[in-house]
Design a protein around this motif. Structure first.
Motif, PDB file in Angstrom:
ATOM      1  N   UNK A  31      39.067  50.586  42.437  1.00 52.87           N
ATOM      2  CA  UNK A  31      37.801  49.908  42.674  1.00 52.87           C
ATOM      3  C   UNK A  31      37.607  49.616  44.160  1.00 52.87           C
ATOM      4  N   UNK A  32      36.414  49.139  44.496  1.00 51.20           N
ATOM      5  CA  UNK A  32      36.062  48.914  45.898  1.00 51.20           C
ATOM      6  C   UNK A  32      36.948  47.852  46.542  1.00 51.20           C
ATOM      7  N   UNK A  33      37.319  46.833  45.784  1.00 52.90           N
ATOM      8  CA  UNK A  33      38.153  45.775  46.346  1.00 52.90           C
ATOM      9  C   UNK A  33      39.524  46.318  46.753  1.00 52.90           C
ATOM     10  N   UNK A  34      40.085  47.190  45.897  1.00 50.71           N
ATOM     11  CA  UNK A  34      41.385  47.774  46.249  1.00 50.71           C
ATOM     12  C   UNK A  34      41.250  48.661  47.470  1.00 50.71           C
ATOM     13  N   UNK A  35      40.194  49.441  47.559  1.00 51.75           N
ATOM     14  CA  UNK A  35      40.001  50.318  48.715  1.00 51.75           C
ATOM     15  C   UNK A  35      39.871  49.512  50.004  1.00 51.75           C
ATOM     16  N   UNK A  36      39.226  48.357  49.945  1.00 49.33           N
ATOM     17  CA  UNK A  36      39.138  47.497  51.134  1.00 49.33           C
ATOM     18  C   UNK A  36      40.507  46.979  51.529  1.00 49.33           C
ATOM     19  N   UNK A  37      41.303  46.569  50.540  1.00 48.51           N
ATOM     20  CA  UNK A  37      42.657  46.097  50.828  1.00 48.51           C
ATOM     21  C   UNK A  37      43.516  47.223  51.403  1.00 48.51           C
ATOM     22  N   UNK A  38      43.324  48.412  50.880  1.00 50.20           N
ATOM     23  CA  UNK A  38      44.052  49.592  51.365  1.00 50.20           C
ATOM     24  C   UNK A  38      43.706  49.863  52.831  1.00 50.20           C
ATOM     25  N   UNK A  53      46.187  56.915  54.766  1.00 49.61           N
ATOM     26  CA  UNK A  53      45.038  56.018  54.840  1.00 49.61           C
ATOM     27  C   UNK A  53      44.004  56.451  53.800  1.00 49.61           C
ATOM     28  N   UNK A  54      43.163  55.534  53.327  1.00 46.07           N
ATOM     29  CA  UNK A  54      42.250  55.881  52.222  1.00 46.07           C
ATOM     30  C   UNK A  54      41.273  56.987  52.556  1.00 46.07           C
ATOM     31  N   UNK A  55      40.780  57.035  53.803  1.00 46.76           N
ATOM     32  CA  UNK A  55      39.789  58.054  54.132  1.00 46.76           C
ATOM     33  C   UNK A  55      40.360  59.465  54.105  1.00 46.76           C
TER      34      UNK A  55
END
Length: 400
Positions: A31-38, A53-55
């Motif tokens: 979810x978006x919250x996990x991606x922000x934490x990542x 990194x996520x990107x």
């Protein structure tokens, strides 16, 4: 490790950590919250790794994991994401039918070091190894591909394995070119490259300028990014990589990964593009991903019609100020050991290795010991056949 979203493993907390929770996540269901934490973790990691990194990793798994084997191992300490590594089960180790777990990778991933917050390196490895120890399906050992061995993450792994009396074997150690200096580009160039070679390269640059207007151009705006990427892909495919089918544009999955990762990095201000042009035509191009305080030289391409002028080398010389210009401490070449071009320009070295770590459980340590004996035997045979007195594989902290 179960396939699918969120299999939580309650892991005993080390003495120097808070509440520790390791989860194995489905990359397609984050979810978006996990991606922000990542994203925050990638920025704060004790060892930056743009490939995790996520990107970069999210599109890599989406496009390059056709069998959907990858999971995301995520360590939370007191609710904060403190460690992350892609992981997968493997049925074979090379040609050998040896089941094991491995940090998931693809051909365009040039560093396998996990993302870990400073101070949580030992907690990360304790949690990962404890989870794999409990899982009979995790295989015989954990194999770490392309992990840096000169930083705090690997040092913590060695300490954890020593405390737990767990075999930790370096299966293949390599070093590759790295740029790490406080000198300006011209001074560094003069110190690293011998005078005779500099004179020859200056002659090639002068000959090139006789053909037309030569300029080195950095970056592009958002509107011009797609055109720049298309130009780079075409230039790469026009050379030897295109002839042997290894250019990014030769496969749909690598093409999609490159475009998505480059666009995301450009939007975040983490993409560095530089090109040498002759009368407006690109004759050498370079793509770098930045992950302060470091960076990663991802891909380079040059026009083979101009190979006699060494445009790729000249472009790298023009780019020696990248550390100063972007406030970086280092750049990883991501090149093979002994690369004939970059090794002569960048004097520093980064040490990376493939590392195998024994798992605990009934019969596993003994079987891992037998496996390592067989691997060493094959190393000696290959070295003898090649006339090399020393095998290519070295072993450290091997308690089997």
């Amino acid at each position: 490790m179960d396939q699918g979203l969120v299999m939580a493993a309650s892991t005993p907390a080390p003495a120097d950590a808070g509440a520790v929770r390791l989860t194995m996540l489905d990359p397609a269901a984050l979810d978006a919250a996990f991606l922000r934490s990542w994203r925050l973790l990638a920025d704060a990691a004790s060892e930056p790794n743009v490939f995790h990194a996520p990107e970069f990793l999210v599109p890599a798994i989406a496009h390059c994991d056709a069998l959907r084997r990858a999971q995301i191992a995520a360590l939370h300490v007191d609710g904060q994401l403190c460690g992350l590594m892609p992981i997968a089960r493997e049925k074979h180790y090379g040609r050998w039918p040896v089941p094991h777990s491995q940090n998931w990778r693809h051909p365009n991933c040039f560093l396998g070091t996990p993302l870990v917050r400073p101070g949580h390196e030992s907690a990360f490895w304790q949690a990962i190894l404890a989870d794999l120890d409990r899982d009979p399906g995790a295989g015989l050992f954990l194999h770490l591909y392309g992990i840096a061995t000169d930083g705090p993450v690997f040092a913590a792994l060695e300490r954890v394995c020593a405390r737990q009396k767990r075999a930790c074997a370096i299966a293949l150690a390599e070093e590759r070119a790295m740029l790490a200096t406080t000198l300006d580009g011209q001074t560094y160039y003069e110190q690293v490259v011998r005078k005779k070679k500099r004179k020859e390269l200056a002659r090639l640059r002068n000959r090139l300028t006789e053909l037309g207007t030569v300029e080195t151009v950095q970056g592009c705006d958002t509107e011009g990014l797609n055109a720049w990427l298309d130009e780079f892909l075409a230039l790469e495919q026009s050379g030897w990589k295109g002839r042997n089918g290894s250019a990014l544009a030769d496969m749909a999955e690598t093409l999609a990964l490159f475009r998505e990762a480059a666009r995301a990095a450009h939007q975040a201000g983490r993409l560095h593009l530089i090109a040498m042009r002759l009368d407006g035509q690109a004759i050498a191009m370079l793509v770098n991903f930045l992950s302060p305080p470091g960076g990663f030289s991802f891909k380079t391409a040059f026009a083979e019609d101009y190979a006699r002028f060494s445009p790729g080398v000249l472009l790298q010389i023009d780019n020696l100020d990248i550390l100063k210009d972007y406030g970086l401490a280092w750049m990883d070449s991501c090149a093979a050991e002994g690369h004939p071009m970059i090794d002569s320009l960048w004097a520093e070295r980064r040490h990376v290795a493939r590392v195998s770590v024994a798992l605990k459980g009934y019969g596993r340590p003994a079987l891992f010991g037998l496996f390592r004996q067989g691997e060493r035997f094959m190393d000696r045979r290959r070295a003898a056949a090649a006339g090399d007195p020393k095998p290519s594989h070295s072993v450290e902290n091997d308690d089997d």
